[in-house]
Design a protein around this motif. Structure first.
Motif, mmCIF file in Angstrom:
data_model
loop_
_atom_site.group_PDB
_atom_site.id
_atom_site.type_symbol
_atom_site.label_atom_id
_atom_site.label_comp_id
_atom_site.label_asym_id
_atom_site.label_seq_id
_atom_site.Cartn_x
_atom_site.Cartn_y
_atom_site.Cartn_z
ATOM 1 N N ARG A 66 0.836 -1.222 0.000
ATOM 2 C CA ARG A 66 0.000 0.000 0.000
ATOM 3 C C ARG A 66 0.860 1.257 0.000
ATOM 4 O O ARG A 66 0.583 2.226 -0.730
ATOM 5 C CB ARG A 66 -0.935 -0.022 1.224
ATOM 6 C CG ARG A 66 -1.818 1.214 1.334
ATOM 7 C CD ARG A 66 -2.814 1.090 2.472
ATOM 8 N NE ARG A 66 -2.200 0.893 3.762
ATOM 9 C CZ ARG A 66 -1.619 1.865 4.475
ATOM 10 N NH1 ARG A 66 -1.568 3.115 3.994
ATOM 11 N NH2 ARG A 66 -1.088 1.605 5.658
ATOM 12 N N ALA A 119 -7.307 3.477 0.301
ATOM 13 C CA ALA A 119 -7.373 2.074 -0.108
ATOM 14 C C ALA A 119 -8.765 1.512 0.144
ATOM 15 O O ALA A 119 -9.331 0.801 -0.694
ATOM 16 C CB ALA A 119 -6.321 1.261 0.640
ATOM 17 N N ALA A 159 -11.209 2.888 -2.433
ATOM 18 C CA ALA A 159 -10.995 2.283 -3.747
ATOM 19 C C ALA A 159 -11.614 0.889 -3.805
ATOM 20 O O ALA A 159 -12.189 0.487 -4.818
ATOM 21 C CB ALA A 159 -9.503 2.214 -4.054
ATOM 22 N N LEU A 160 -11.492 0.156 -2.716
ATOM 23 C CA LEU A 160 -12.074 -1.187 -2.664
ATOM 24 C C LEU A 160 -13.597 -1.121 -2.656
ATOM 25 O O LEU A 160 -14.271 -1.916 -3.308
ATOM 26 C CB LEU A 160 -11.564 -1.918 -1.418
ATOM 27 C CG LEU A 160 -10.088 -2.337 -1.457
ATOM 28 C CD1 LEU A 160 -9.593 -2.669 -0.060
ATOM 29 C CD2 LEU A 160 -9.889 -3.530 -2.384
ATOM 30 N N GLY A 212 -15.035 -0.542 -5.943
ATOM 31 C CA GLY A 212 -14.984 -1.741 -6.775
ATOM 32 C C GLY A 212 -15.857 -2.855 -6.231
ATOM 33 O O GLY A 212 -15.657 -4.019 -6.576
ATOM 34 N N HIS A 215 -15.971 -4.095 -3.275
ATOM 35 C CA HIS A 215 -15.317 -4.949 -2.270
ATOM 36 C C HIS A 215 -15.315 -4.182 -0.953
ATOM 37 O O HIS A 215 -14.625 -3.168 -0.832
ATOM 38 C CB HIS A 215 -13.884 -5.300 -2.677
ATOM 39 C CG HIS A 215 -13.797 -6.002 -4.003
ATOM 40 N ND1 HIS A 215 -14.465 -7.167 -4.278
ATOM 41 C CD2 HIS A 215 -13.107 -5.683 -5.122
ATOM 42 C CE1 HIS A 215 -14.196 -7.546 -5.524
ATOM 43 N NE2 HIS A 215 -13.381 -6.667 -6.063
ATOM 44 N N CYS A 242 -8.507 -9.346 -3.215
ATOM 45 C CA CYS A 242 -8.946 -7.996 -3.595
ATOM 46 C C CYS A 242 -7.847 -6.972 -3.350
ATOM 47 O O CYS A 242 -7.615 -6.069 -4.175
ATOM 48 C CB CYS A 242 -10.199 -7.609 -2.816
ATOM 49 S SG CYS A 242 -11.669 -8.562 -3.262
ATOM 50 N N LEU A 243 -7.154 -7.108 -2.225
ATOM 51 C CA LEU A 243 -6.065 -6.184 -1.913
ATOM 52 C C LEU A 243 -4.918 -6.338 -2.898
ATOM 53 O O LEU A 243 -4.324 -5.340 -3.345
ATOM 54 C CB LEU A 243 -5.578 -6.422 -0.480
ATOM 55 C CG LEU A 243 -6.528 -5.954 0.629
ATOM 56 C CD1 LEU A 243 -6.084 -6.497 1.978
ATOM 57 C CD2 LEU A 243 -6.577 -4.426 0.669
ATOM 58 N N ASP A 266 -5.119 -7.310 -5.949
ATOM 59 C CA ASP A 266 -5.562 -6.695 -7.204
ATOM 60 C C ASP A 266 -5.400 -5.181 -7.142
ATOM 61 O O ASP A 266 -4.893 -4.554 -8.084
ATOM 62 C CB ASP A 266 -7.028 -7.040 -7.491
ATOM 63 C CG ASP A 266 -7.226 -8.507 -7.858
ATOM 64 O OD1 ASP A 266 -6.236 -9.166 -8.243
ATOM 65 O OD2 ASP A 266 -8.377 -8.992 -7.739
ATOM 66 N N LEU A 267 -5.852 -4.590 -6.031
ATOM 67 C CA LEU A 267 -5.754 -3.138 -5.869
ATOM 68 C C LEU A 267 -4.307 -2.670 -5.901
ATOM 69 O O LEU A 267 -3.992 -1.627 -6.485
ATOM 70 C CB LEU A 267 -6.414 -2.718 -4.546
ATOM 71 C CG LEU A 267 -6.304 -1.240 -4.164
ATOM 72 C CD1 LEU A 267 -7.060 -0.361 -5.168
ATOM 73 C CD2 LEU A 267 -6.825 -1.006 -2.754
ATOM 74 N N TYR A 268 -3.434 -3.444 -5.265
ATOM 75 C CA TYR A 268 -2.026 -3.054 -5.170
ATOM 76 C C TYR A 268 -1.213 -3.461 -6.388
ATOM 77 O O TYR A 268 0.011 -3.335 -6.392
ATOM 78 C CB TYR A 268 -1.413 -3.657 -3.906
ATOM 79 C CG TYR A 268 -2.080 -3.205 -2.616
ATOM 80 C CD1 TYR A 268 -2.729 -1.986 -2.532
ATOM 81 C CD2 TYR A 268 -2.053 -4.007 -1.473
ATOM 82 C CE1 TYR A 268 -3.338 -1.572 -1.359
ATOM 83 C CE2 TYR A 268 -2.660 -3.606 -0.296
ATOM 84 C CZ TYR A 268 -3.304 -2.388 -0.250
ATOM 85 O OH TYR A 268 -3.915 -1.986 0.929
ATOM 86 N N LYS A 269 -1.901 -3.985 -7.407
ATOM 87 C CA LYS A 269 -1.268 -4.312 -8.685
ATOM 88 C C LYS A 269 -0.102 -5.287 -8.533
ATOM 89 O O LYS A 269 0.990 -5.078 -9.063
ATOM 90 C CB LYS A 269 -0.793 -3.037 -9.393
ATOM 91 C CG LYS A 269 -1.924 -2.049 -9.723
ATOM 92 C CD LYS A 269 -1.369 -0.812 -10.399
ATOM 93 C CE LYS A 269 -2.505 0.098 -10.876
ATOM 94 N NZ LYS A 269 -3.365 0.559 -9.764
#
Length: 299
Positions: free
Chosen positions: A25, A35, A38-39, A42, A44, A68-69, A71-74
């Motif tokens: 993060r 964060a 953003a979830l 989406g 989540h 999910c995390l 994915d968010l953090y690429k």
């Protein structure tokens, strides 16, 4: 991050996983609130408090949340993603097997984390003011102390907590052994918890443990030192057995149990502990003070 991080201690696993998630993060420059938003956008739902608990190694782990995390953090590396998910699975699988989970129903909030960290520690640096360090307490002393803390709890709860404290002490004699270095104020030797007989036995127990176990060291700050810092509270610096893991500072305060892991916080507690050690008597002189206190304690 090590690629072979397979552990049996669920607390250590959760804390390590949380540290990895926090680092991911931070690399994106996201706050906890950003964060979480953003979830939520989406679809989540991971609240700020839930995300904070995950990063601090607390709370239940859901693999869906971790995915999910990631994915968010690429997290694009399959190897890194697989390792983090494996770590999460290990934490979930290990939790029921940890011996201290048998006491979850009676453990005060936050103490389960401490017991888990203690079980995976290589060294504990503890400072106590008016109490004998928990890993050095006798059964009678621990019972009197817990009864005073929880005067309205049923006897069965008190006994379970006493049993837990006694079982925790196994870390001093198991292999690999935990190194315990404790600095205590002389006031801890003079407060007759449980009465004179219990206190005298307690002091003799500290002497016996220090003489028998080379991995245990006790230093006493004499009353003659007067005022000094930090007289506002007790703390423990928990240094992990595995150097890949991070140290944790634990403070038992009136506002609740605090766990700190940032490098600057750990450095501050190490400096503080070093100053306390320098102020205290050396281990040999300290045992003489404990011996004198035991002789002066009336049954």
């Amino acid at each position: 991050m090590k690629g072979d991080a397979v552990r049996e201690n669920p607390t250590i696993l959760r804390i390590r996983l949380g540290a990895e998630l926090r680092e991911l993060r931070d690399r994106l420059g996201l706050s906890l609130d950003a964060a979480s938003k953003a979830l939520t956008a989406g679809d989540h739902d991971i609240s700020v408090s839930k995300l904070s608990r995950l990063e601090n190694g607390k709370g239940a782990i859901r693999l869906h949340d971790i995915r999910c995390l990631l994915d968010l953090y690429k997290v694009g590396s399959d190897a890194q993603r697989d390792l983090l998910l494996r770590m999460a699975r290990e934490a979930k699988a290990a939790a029921p097997a940890a011996w201290w989970t048998d006491y979850e129903s009676v453990l005060p909030s936050g103490l389960s984390t401490y017991v888990g960290l203690e079980a995976g520690a290589g060294r504990l640096l503890t400072f106590t003011l008016t109490l004998i360090e928990g890993l050095l307490q006798t059964e009678d002393y621990a019972r009197a102390l817990i009864q005073a803390w929880l005067p309205t709890d049923p006897p069965e709860t008190i006994e379970r907590l006493v049993q837990l404290r006694m079982q925790r002490q196994n870390v001093l004699i198991t292999d690999p052994k935990l190194e315990l270095i404790t600095v205590m104020d002389e006031a801890a030797l003079r407060r007759p918890i449980g009465g004179g007989t219990t206190m005298r036995s307690q002091l003799h127990h500290v002497l016996d443990v220090c003489e028998k176990l080379p991995n245990v060291s006790v230093q006493v700050i004499p009353l003659s030192k007067g005022a000094y810092g930090p007289q506002h509270g007790m703390f423990t610096l928990i240094e992990p057995r595995d150097p890949a893991d991070k140290s944790v500072a634990y403070v038992d305060s009136m506002g609740g149990n605090l766990y700190m892991q940032r490098p600057d916080q750990i450095s501050r507690f190490r400096t503080m502990f070093g100053r306390l050690q320098a102020m205290a008597l050396d281990p040999h002189e300290s045992l003489n003070v404990i011996r004198t206190a035991a002789e002066e304690t009336r049954p």
